[in-house]
Design an enzyme around this catalytic site. Structure first.
Site, PDB file in Angstrom:
ATOM      1  N   HIS A 244      39.774  35.518  42.127  1.00  0.00           N
ATOM      2  CA  HIS A 244      40.982  35.910  41.380  1.00  0.00           C
ATOM      3  C   HIS A 244      42.253  35.480  42.124  1.00  0.00           C
ATOM      4  O   HIS A 244      43.260  36.186  42.102  1.00  0.00           O
ATOM      5  CB  HIS A 244      41.006  37.428  41.121  1.00  0.00           C
ATOM      6  CG  HIS A 244      40.062  37.867  40.036  1.00  0.00           C
ATOM      7  ND1 HIS A 244      40.326  37.682  38.697  1.00  0.00           N
ATOM      8  CD2 HIS A 244      38.847  38.473  40.096  1.00  0.00           C
ATOM      9  CE1 HIS A 244      39.308  38.160  37.979  1.00  0.00           C
ATOM     10  NE2 HIS A 244      38.403  38.634  38.801  1.00  0.00           N
TER      11      HIS A 244
ATOM     12  N   ASP B 215      36.467  41.470  43.587  1.00  0.00           N
ATOM     13  CA  ASP B 215      35.600  41.435  42.408  1.00  0.00           C
ATOM     14  C   ASP B 215      35.419  40.022  41.864  1.00  0.00           C
ATOM     15  O   ASP B 215      36.240  39.137  42.087  1.00  0.00           O
ATOM     16  CB  ASP B 215      36.184  42.326  41.298  1.00  0.00           C
ATOM     17  CG  ASP B 215      37.599  41.906  40.922  1.00  0.00           C
ATOM     18  OD1 ASP B 215      38.372  41.568  41.840  1.00  0.00           O
ATOM     19  OD2 ASP B 215      37.931  41.888  39.716  1.00  0.00           O
ATOM     20  N   GLU B 216      34.328  39.877  41.140  1.00  0.00           N
ATOM     21  CA  GLU B 216      34.092  38.729  40.256  1.00  0.00           C
ATOM     22  C   GLU B 216      34.328  37.365  40.906  1.00  0.00           C
ATOM     23  O   GLU B 216      34.899  36.483  40.294  1.00  0.00           O
ATOM     24  CB  GLU B 216      34.991  38.862  39.010  1.00  0.00           C
ATOM     25  CG  GLU B 216      34.658  40.068  38.175  1.00  0.00           C
ATOM     26  CD  GLU B 216      35.472  40.135  36.887  1.00  0.00           C
ATOM     27  OE1 GLU B 216      34.863  40.410  35.851  1.00  0.00           O
ATOM     28  OE2 GLU B 216      36.704  39.918  36.924  1.00  0.00           O
ATOM     29  N   ASN B 217      33.836  37.214  42.108  1.00  0.00           N
ATOM     30  CA  ASN B 217      33.805  35.872  42.686  1.00  0.00           C
ATOM     31  C   ASN B 217      32.477  35.258  42.267  1.00  0.00           C
ATOM     32  O   ASN B 217      31.423  35.720  42.697  1.00  0.00           O
ATOM     33  CB  ASN B 217      33.903  35.990  44.212  1.00  0.00           C
ATOM     34  CG  ASN B 217      33.527  34.694  44.903  1.00  0.00           C
ATOM     35  OD1 ASN B 217      33.596  33.615  44.309  1.00  0.00           O
ATOM     36  ND2 ASN B 217      33.117  34.810  46.147  1.00  0.00           N
TER      37      ASN B 217
END
Ligand code: ACM
Length: 690
Positions: free
Chosen positions: A266, A329-331
């Site tokens: 992100h 988050d969300e790598n």
């Protein structure tokens, strides 16, 4: 619950009243002959006992601080008294005195911590009798909570406003009660943030989690790395002075500010200015699309940590709270897997998989945060073997992960179940409990769960719509986090929520008024009443449906009908209650008459709504919805007619009405009806199926 007080005879005349009722919810507090105490407190206090008698506010109201007071407390008292004055129209001195006696005596032991911590004492007690009010607290923050409760106690009576006699001893169930606002996907000006802080204080939330960086924008000025904003923000960011103003504004209201710098994923918006941080080659631009994107920092270069050391050092000096949120988050790991140098590094360090590399990154980050006196908080994904024990895990992917980390000795907070942007009902959020009654955690493990945060992600909200997506639903979550576990009556929560919603509006929130504003803009005329009727029984589709249907990105205009209307409007909870009441024949004929008024109103608003829609290209997408509103009204009236006459509706009528209801359920115009289930119940009842 007070509902529509209209009879059929007055139906035509009272359409406007009915609409107002469904637009705003139940009527809330109304002056009554002998009202006693009507509990509209939100959140509910830990301990409350109602006394007898009341304190008449019209006989004069003065305030004294008889123990500790400082500038912050004095200002908080003045603000509260100003609100009391505005609420009641009474002449009330808005400055507290430090000597003498007053109607309201505020006894505070001391100011509390210089930097409000997790352990700040927030307790207060409030004693209202027929001639005096006594507010006691250990700290300024506790006193501020007590002042909010005091304002919520004010009731209208036949002879003026009064405070009912009560004794309240209050303290929070959880220490971490937050609201996260994502300002990266869409920027929110300081004024928007500040009015949301006002609302947070009103419902006793104490953490503002400021999601400041993401793929679509870096929103905080860095003097050390100025290209973060000059190349990564479209010019929309907070200066450090503005950030300090927000922190001060929050502190003045008993709210901590926890900033989030989401890393290593992100992070696309960091790279236009500093491409050397990235794991892949540029060129980089601020991203417009949402979702999980590939750009990620390169965790194998020492220069990345040197950069982060300086950046975190600068931000640590700006944000006084001991906690710093590092996202995490969300790598998706794609750029790590496809970069030969990174792969080589992983092999050399025996790192199996990209999750292990992220743990390596977090382990390097730990000492940097520590050096700058910050404690790490990150989303679920940071939880991996080797994570330092003082890190706080912020659970967003599910409830189980929170319990698992708490069992493992980590402290955690919950946001799974509190995602406001998903457009769920307040009732659904309300029942999500960070430590439910049937928890399998030991008391010691439960104590690791610090609380929770409502989250408003910024993909589909802008300055004009954010309040309506955040409030009043956040007040229900605030109650879950403050009040005792057994306060779980959804109907009673909604009864108080509609009152709370008006109180929030009085504070300056735009969650109700924005609908009128937006409908006027859409229709290009001030005469929007028929569209308001439509809006009162519609809500936005859920997040993922809008995302899929509209292919939203950062440049999608947020000026459609979906943006004008509100999640979980009063009709969603009120109509099922009315139908239930009608079908169970409680309360005589009133429920049936109220239903008739509503159905007639939908029918009569339809042609005019269609006309307004035909004149506005932006509204064209909701044309079918207007037509369906009329059909729903007609169906409702027909069902009532069968039921009233005691006739069973023919099977083909039932079938065609159920088909119509199914049709109305399908996505159209990015909005959905709130009233289909109760109408279906009426149709089935008319067909003798219930
Ligand atoms: C998140 O929603 N990705 C924390």
């Amino acid at each position: 619950m007070s509902r529509l007080k209209t009879s059929k005879k007055r139906a035509a005349k009272s359409a406007a009243l009915a609409m107002a009722a469904f637009t705003l919810g139940a009527m809330g507090l109304q002056a009554q002959e002998s009202p006693g105490f009507v509990n509209t407190l939100m959140p509910q206090p830990a301990h409350l006992s109602a006394g007898s008698g009341e304190l008449d506010l019209s006989t004069g109201f003065t305030t004294v601080t008889d123990k500790s007071h400082d500038e912050r407390l004095d200002a908080a008292i003045s603000r509260a008294l100003m609100r009391l004055k505005n609420k009641t129209g009474l002449e009330i001195a808005t400055m507290p005195a430090a000597t003498g006696t007053g109607t309201l005596t505020i006894t505070v032991d001391g100011p509390g911590e210089a930097i409000q911590s997790l352990d700040e004492n927030e307790d207060y007690s409030l004693e209202v009798s027929s001639n005096a009010v006594h507010l006691k607290a250990t700290t300024d923050v506790g006193a501020m909570h007590g002042l909010e409760t005091l304002l919520q106690l004010v009731q209208p009576g036949k002879s003026g406003y009064f405070l009912p006699a009560v004794t309240i001893n209050d303290s929070p169930r959880f220490r971490w009660r937050g609201l996260m606002i994502d300002v990266s996907r869409h920027f929110e000006p300081v004024s928007v943030i500040e009015r949301n802080l006002d609302a947070m204080a009103e419902v006793k939330l104490n953490v503002f989690h400021w999601h400041l960086t993401d793929d679509q924008g870096v929103r905080i000025e860095s003097k050390v790395f100025p290209k973060l904003t000059s190349m990564g923000s479209d010019g929309l960011y907070y200066t450090q002075d503005q950030a300090r103003e927000v922190i001060e504004y929050a502190r003045a209201r008993g709210i901590r500010v926890v900033p989030e710098f989401d890393i290593p994923g992100h992070t696309n918006a960091w790279f236009p200015g500093y491409p050397e941080l990235a794991s892949a080659d540029g060129p980089f631009h601020v991203m417009r699309n949402f979702g999980v994107n590939d750009p990620v920092m390169d965790p194998t270069k020492e220069s990345t940590y040197k950069f982060l050391d300086k950046f975190i050092g600068e931000m640590a000096a700006l944000f006084p709270d001991p906690y710093m949120h590092i996202g995490g988050d969300e790598n998706n790991g794609k750029e790590w897997a496809s970069n030969p140098k990174i792969q080589e590094f992983m092999k050399a360090h025996n790192l199996q998989g990209t999750a292990a590399l992220q743990t390596y990154f977090n382990q390097k980050l730990g000492p940097i945060l520590k050096k700058h006196n910050k404690i790490m908080i990150g989303w679920d994904e940071i939880y991996a073997p080797g994570l330092q024990k003082d890190a706080v895990i912020h659970s967003w992917r599910g409830f189980d992960s929170l319990a698992a980390t708490a069992k493992d000795g980590y402290r955690g907070i919950l946001s799974a179940g509190y995602y406001l942007d998903q457009i769920d009902s307040a009732g659904k959020h309300y029942l999500v409990d960070p430590v439910p009654a049937d928890t399998t955690l030991t008391p010691e493990q439960s104590a690791n769960i610090l609380g929770g945060e409502a989250t408003i992600w910024g993909e589909h909200v802008g300055p004009l719509t954010i309040d309506s997506r955040t409030w009043p639903r956040t007040a229900a979550i605030a109650e879950r986090l403050w009040s005792p576990q057994n306060v779980r009556d959804v109907d009673d929560m909604y009864r108080r929520l509609w009152v709370e919603s008006l109180r929030l509006e009085q504070l300056g929130l735009t969650h109700i008024s924005h609908q009128d504003v937006a409908l006027r803009q859409l229709a290009g005329t001030p005469h929007t009443a028929p569209l308001q009727v439509l809006a009162s029984i519609m809500q936005p589709v859920q997040f993922h449906i809008r995302y899929q249907l509209q292919h939203t990105d950062q440049v999608t205009p947020l000026d459609h009908f979906i943006d004008a209307i509100r999640p979980d409007p009063p009709s969603q909870h009120e109509l099922p209650l009315l139908v239930k009441q009608y079908l169970s024949k409680q309360g005589g004929t009133e429920a049936g008459e109220d239903l008739e008024v509503l159905f007639e109103q939908w029918i009569s608003a339809t042609p005019e709504a269609e006309q307004l829609i035909a004149n506005s290209p932006l509204l064209a997408e909701v044309q079918p919805r207007a037509q369906q509103m009329g059909e729903l009204g007609t169906t409702g009236l027909q069902a009532l007619d069968y039921l009233k006459k005691g006739k069973t509706a023919p099977a083909d009528w039932v079938q065609s009405r159920l088909a119509m209801l199914d049709d109305a359920k399908k996505p159209a115009g990015l909005v959905r009806f709130t009233v289909l289930d109760p109408i279906k119940e009426l149709v089935e009842a008319a067909g003798g199926q219930k």
